[in-house]
Design a protein around this motif. Structure first.
Motif, PDB file in Angstrom:
ATOM      1  N   LEU A   1       0.801  -1.216   0.000  1.00 61.62           N
ATOM      2  CA  LEU A   1       0.000   0.000   0.000  1.00 61.62           C
ATOM      3  C   LEU A   1       0.838   1.271   0.000  1.00 61.62           C
ATOM      4  CD1 LEU A   1      -2.778  -0.988   2.549  1.00 61.62           C
ATOM      5  CD2 LEU A   1      -2.707  -1.330   0.080  1.00 61.62           C
ATOM      6  N   ARG A   2       2.130   1.154   0.274  1.00 67.37           N
ATOM      7  CA  ARG A   2       2.988   2.323   0.364  1.00 67.37           C
ATOM      8  C   ARG A   2       4.325   2.038  -0.312  1.00 67.37           C
ATOM      9  NH1 ARG A   2       0.928   2.508   6.475  1.00 67.37           N
ATOM     10  NH2 ARG A   2       1.389   0.309   6.141  1.00 67.37           N
ATOM     11  N   PHE A   3       4.985   3.097  -0.705  1.00 65.06           N
ATOM     12  CA  PHE A   3       6.284   2.955  -1.355  1.00 65.06           C
ATOM     13  C   PHE A   3       7.266   2.238  -0.430  1.00 65.06           C
ATOM     14  CE2 PHE A   3       7.592   5.432  -5.286  1.00 65.06           C
ATOM     15  CZ  PHE A   3       8.569   4.500  -5.650  1.00 65.06           C
ATOM     16  N   ARG A   4       7.221   2.593   0.836  1.00 62.00           N
ATOM     17  CA  ARG A   4       8.151   1.987   1.785  1.00 62.00           C
ATOM     18  C   ARG A   4       7.882   0.490   1.934  1.00 62.00           C
ATOM     19  NH1 ARG A   4       7.729   3.806   7.806  1.00 62.00           N
ATOM     20  NH2 ARG A   4       8.642   1.765   8.084  1.00 62.00           N
ATOM     21  N   ASP A   5       6.602   0.050   1.768  1.00 60.56           N
ATOM     22  CA  ASP A   5       6.284  -1.367   1.812  1.00 60.56           C
ATOM     23  C   ASP A   5       6.997  -2.119   0.690  1.00 60.56           C
ATOM     24  OD1 ASP A   5       4.578  -0.562   3.808  1.00 60.56           O
ATOM     25  OD2 ASP A   5       2.750  -0.805   2.633  1.00 60.56           O
ATOM     26  N   MET A   6       6.994  -1.520  -0.514  1.00 59.07           N
ATOM     27  CA  MET A   6       7.668  -2.139  -1.650  1.00 59.07           C
ATOM     28  C   MET A   6       9.161  -2.275  -1.381  1.00 59.07           C
ATOM     29  SD  MET A   6       5.907  -0.360  -4.975  1.00 59.07           S
ATOM     30  CE  MET A   6       6.565  -1.632  -6.079  1.00 59.07           C
ATOM     31  N   ALA A   7       9.760  -1.186  -0.921  1.00 60.61           N
ATOM     32  CA  ALA A   7      11.204  -1.208  -0.659  1.00 60.61           C
ATOM     33  C   ALA A   7      11.543  -2.228   0.426  1.00 60.61           C
ATOM     34  CB  ALA A   7      11.673   0.181  -0.251  1.00 60.61           C
ATOM     35  N   HIS A   8      10.689  -2.299   1.454  1.00 64.87           N
ATOM     36  CA  HIS A   8      10.903  -3.253   2.544  1.00 64.87           C
ATOM     37  C   HIS A   8      10.909  -4.680   2.029  1.00 64.87           C
ATOM     38  CE1 HIS A   8       9.515  -5.997   5.730  1.00 64.87           C
ATOM     39  NE2 HIS A   8      10.088  -5.170   6.586  1.00 64.87           N
TER      40      HIS A   8
ATOM     41  N   TRP B   1      16.001  -0.362   3.615  1.00 66.26           N
ATOM     42  CA  TRP B   1      15.658   0.537   2.503  1.00 66.26           C
ATOM     43  C   TRP B   1      14.314   1.225   2.745  1.00 66.26           C
ATOM     44  CZ3 TRP B   1      18.540   2.048  -1.606  1.00 66.26           C
ATOM     45  CH2 TRP B   1      19.741   1.361  -1.813  1.00 66.26           C
ATOM     46  N   GLY B   2      13.350   0.472   3.240  1.00 66.71           N
ATOM     47  CA  GLY B   2      12.043   1.061   3.483  1.00 66.71           C
ATOM     48  C   GLY B   2      12.052   2.046   4.633  1.00 66.71           C
ATOM     49  N   ARG B   3      12.713   1.656   5.718  1.00 64.09           N
ATOM     50  CA  ARG B   3      12.672   2.478   6.934  1.00 64.09           C
ATOM     51  C   ARG B   3      13.576   3.702   6.855  1.00 64.09           C
ATOM     52  NH1 ARG B   3      13.369  -0.057  12.890  1.00 64.09           N
ATOM     53  NH2 ARG B   3      11.151  -0.410  12.560  1.00 64.09           N
ATOM     54  N   TYR B   4      14.778   3.549   6.306  1.00 63.70           N
ATOM     55  CA  TYR B   4      15.760   4.621   6.398  1.00 63.70           C
ATOM     56  C   TYR B   4      15.983   5.411   5.112  1.00 63.70           C
ATOM     57  CZ  TYR B   4      16.832   2.142  10.711  1.00 63.70           C
ATOM     58  OH  TYR B   4      16.734   1.529  11.935  1.00 63.70           O
ATOM     59  N   PHE B   5      15.511   4.895   3.983  1.00 59.87           N
ATOM     60  CA  PHE B   5      15.741   5.613   2.738  1.00 59.87           C
ATOM     61  C   PHE B   5      14.433   5.997   2.044  1.00 59.87           C
ATOM     62  CE2 PHE B   5      16.534   5.655  -1.922  1.00 59.87           C
ATOM     63  CZ  PHE B   5      17.361   6.766  -1.963  1.00 59.87           C
ATOM     64  N   VAL B   6      13.688   5.013   1.570  1.00 57.63           N
ATOM     65  CA  VAL B   6      12.502   5.306   0.764  1.00 57.63           C
ATOM     66  C   VAL B   6      11.424   6.009   1.581  1.00 57.63           C
ATOM     67  CG1 VAL B   6      10.631   4.315  -0.603  1.00 57.63           C
ATOM     68  CG2 VAL B   6      12.963   3.461  -0.863  1.00 57.63           C
ATOM     69  N   GLY B   7      11.143   5.519   2.775  1.00 57.54           N
ATOM     70  CA  GLY B   7      10.100   6.135   3.595  1.00 57.54           C
ATOM     71  C   GLY B   7      10.376   7.604   3.897  1.00 57.54           C
TER      72      GLY B   7
ATOM     73  N   LEU C   1      12.515   9.631   2.462  1.00 55.63           N
ATOM     74  CA  LEU C   1      12.660  10.401   1.224  1.00 55.63           C
ATOM     75  C   LEU C   1      11.301  10.759   0.654  1.00 55.63           C
ATOM     76  CD1 LEU C   1      14.608  11.532  -0.920  1.00 55.63           C
ATOM     77  CD2 LEU C   1      14.467   9.315  -2.084  1.00 55.63           C
ATOM     78  N   GLN C   2      10.404   9.780   0.586  1.00 55.39           N
ATOM     79  CA  GLN C   2       9.073  10.045   0.050  1.00 55.39           C
ATOM     80  C   GLN C   2       8.323  11.058   0.920  1.00 55.39           C
ATOM     81  OE1 GLN C   2       5.929   7.346   0.792  1.00 55.39           O
ATOM     82  NE2 GLN C   2       5.041   7.534  -1.265  1.00 55.39           N
ATOM     83  N   LEU C   3       8.401  10.882   2.222  1.00 56.21           N
ATOM     84  CA  LEU C   3       7.703  11.800   3.125  1.00 56.21           C
ATOM     85  C   LEU C   3       8.239  13.216   2.973  1.00 56.21           C
ATOM     86  CD1 LEU C   3       5.497  11.772   5.306  1.00 56.21           C
ATOM     87  CD2 LEU C   3       7.306  11.533   7.006  1.00 56.21           C
ATOM     88  N   GLY C   4       9.564  13.368   2.841  1.00 52.01           N
ATOM     89  CA  GLY C   4      10.155  14.689   2.665  1.00 52.01           C
ATOM     90  C   GLY C   4       9.739  15.331   1.362  1.00 52.01           C
ATOM     91  N   ILE C   5       9.734  14.540   0.268  1.00 42.53           N
ATOM     92  CA  ILE C   5       9.341  15.070  -1.033  1.00 42.53           C
ATOM     93  C   ILE C   5       7.885  15.503  -1.028  1.00 42.53           C
ATOM     94  CG2 ILE C   5       8.921  14.417  -3.445  1.00 42.53           C
ATOM     95  CD1 ILE C   5      11.805  15.026  -2.806  1.00 42.53           C
ATOM     96  N   CYS C   6       7.017  14.654  -0.478  1.00 43.14           N
ATOM     97  CA  CYS C   6       5.581  14.967  -0.488  1.00 43.14           C
ATOM     98  C   CYS C   6       5.262  16.162   0.405  1.00 43.14           C
ATOM     99  CB  CYS C   6       4.776  13.740  -0.066  1.00 43.14           C
ATOM    100  SG  CYS C   6       4.793  12.418  -1.296  1.00 43.14           S
ATOM    101  N   TYR C   7       5.912  16.236   1.566  1.00 42.97           N
ATOM    102  CA  TYR C   7       5.648  17.387   2.437  1.00 42.97           C
ATOM    103  C   TYR C   7       6.253  18.653   1.837  1.00 42.97           C
ATOM    104  CZ  TYR C   7       4.484  19.737   6.782  1.00 42.97           C
ATOM    105  OH  TYR C   7       3.920  20.585   7.711  1.00 42.97           O
ATOM    106  N   GLY C   8       7.392  18.510   1.153  1.00 39.93           N
ATOM    107  CA  GLY C   8       7.942  19.658   0.424  1.00 39.93           C
ATOM    108  C   GLY C   8       6.989  20.134  -0.657  1.00 39.93           C
TER     109      GLY C   8
END
Length: 459
Positions: A106-113, A120-126, A128-135
């Motif tokens: 259901l989430r990008f971080r789930d795929m990476a995990h 990858w899911g916890r420390y990079f993709v999650g 990164l995605q949250l920062g981009i979307c909030y930006g």
């Protein structure tokens, strides 16, 4: 509520502290349960995709052309359209594959995990995605305030109100609309958004052509701006801008809103979206650059005013700015969803009703805080466009141009002699170089522009 392919009734996270992939019925993930409920059709998916991609950021495409010229500009927006459509299609195929295996992501971080490992899911993709979307939420809030200011200046050219005041007004609107409980509940708003983006893009194109043919048409120079190193870095800044414009970063979250079975539905949604993308991106980019040449500003709408005087009829400008304003409010809501998932996951109780007092009160408090922080940052940093170019290089390119290729190759393990393996590898490698150089170029531009920065500037 999200569902797995085999059941279509309930979705459960494997580990609510780590991942949203489904397995254990004793641990419900409130973020997936409430925000990413799976009840939409492929058409609803098309609405969400269109709002996420066809946003007022596309009004910066003529400016990107000033750094690339005619041939480079057309080549880049065409290549970006082809690569992103292909990339999003690959993501959809990977998501469908795991859904058929009973592990719907259901989430990008789930795929990476699941594909690359927990780190990858916890420390990079999650993050990164949250920062981009909030930006993107901050940038949209700034754009909304600018649109309000444009409308104000059309009616009162010598008005004394400043940009931060309009940003606060727009933030107030977002504060109310952000309480929509789920991504799926935005489907009707995003349908209206689709028509609004067509409206302001048609107005922008018509306005640029009108000004270009008028007797007061500005002199046009299509020489690429900058010389030497400045020109070289300008190319990568333009590529970062185009990547940000086409960027999405929430494909798994959008696909999560589709009711099962999901097979083929995302591709239909992409066809709806990219029919609008091609129509709007190319018309605005080409007409805007044709009309104003290398004088095209960061938002082509700024070129419609010269020395405080409108170059188009006031009523026409108000329609253009108003449709932009309303559509950017929908875009803001879409990019708030990853933040909302985190908020619901942390503070909601999945065993209570979605609209019960236990969940409504935390939702009201924490979503409001999220919007207030974004509005404050947008008012303080009206030069956020420079920062978004950095986000585009550092975030949008990895999420939209690199990771989908890696996910596909790792999941399906195509033969190393196959075209698809080397095609995906080549796209990922080239995108990595572009992201690295683009990030350096963006940081350099921020440093060069730093002397003009001022908190709460009236830009």
């Amino acid at each position: 509520m999200g569902t797995v392919a085999r059941d279509s009734t309930e979705i459960f996270p494997k580990d609510s502290s780590e991942n949203g992939v489904l397995a254990d019925p004793n641990k419900l993930d409130a973020g997936a349960l409430f925000v990413l409920k799976s009840e939409g059709s492929w058409l609803h998916c098309g609405y969400h995709l269109t709002t996420a991609i066809v946003a007022p950021a596309l009004l910066s495409l003529p400016f990107a052309f000033t750094l690339l010229g005619w041939s480079g500009g057309v080549l880049c927006i065409t290549a970006a359209a082809l690569v992103t459509f292909y990339s999003y299609s690959l993501l959809s195929i990977v998501l469908e594959h795991y859904a058929q295996l009973g592990k719907r992501h259901l989430r990008f971080r789930d795929m990476a995990h699941d594909i690359l490992g927990p780190g990858w899911g916890r420390y990079f993709v999650g993050p990164l995605q949250l920062g981009i979307c909030y930006g993107a939420v901050i940038a949209c809030t700034l754009l909304g305030g600018q649109s309000l200011k444009y409308i104000y200046l059309v009616s009162r050219p010598n008005g004394s109100m400043e940009l931060y005041q309009f940003i606060i007004m727009f933030g107030g609107l977002t504060l109310i609309m952000a309480q929509m409980p789920s991504f799926h509940s935005l489907r009707h708003i995003n349908l209206v958004s689709l028509f609004l983006c067509l409206t302001y893009c048609a107005c922008t194109t018509a306005g640029a052509i009108y000004i270009g043919y008028s007797r007061n048409a500005p002199s046009r120079d299509y020489t690429i701006t900058g010389v030497g190193v400045d020109r070289a870095f300008g190319v990568f800044i333009a590529i970062s801008i185009i990547a940000t414009t086409y960027g999405n970063g929430i494909i798994p979250e959008i696909q999560a809103t589709i009711a099962p079975p999901v097979t083929g539905k995302m591709f239909k949604g992409l066809l709806v979206c990219y029919s609008v993308v091609i129509t709007t991106f190319f018309s605005v980019a080409i007409s805007g650059y044709w009309a104003f040449g290398n004088q095209s500003q960061g938002s082509i709408l700024s070129n419609f005013m010269a020395n405080g005087k409108p170059l188009l009829p006031k009523g026409f400008l108000v329609i253009t700015y108003l449709s932009t304003l309303i559509q950017v409010s929908a875009v803001t809501l879409v990019y708030l969803q990853p933040t909302n998932v985190v908020i619901e996951r942390q503070f909601a109780d999945p065993n209570k009703g979605e609209l019960g007092l236990r969940n409504v009160v935390p939702r009201l408090i924490f979503r409001s805080l999220s919007v207030i922080i974004a509005t404050t940052l947008a008012a303080m940093l009206p030069f956020f466009g420079d920062i978004m170019a950095l986000f585009g290089a550092f975030g949008c390119i990895p999420l939209d141009f690199i990771l989908p290729m890696i996910f596909y190759n790792v999941t399906f393990k195509p033969s190393k002699r196959s075209f698809i393996f080397w095609g995906n590898s080549l796209i990922a490698a080239v995108s990595t170089v572009l992201a690295t150089v683009g990030a350096v170029a963006s940081v350099r531009q921020i440093i060069l522009d730093a002397k003009t920065y001022r908190l709460f500037a009236n830009m």
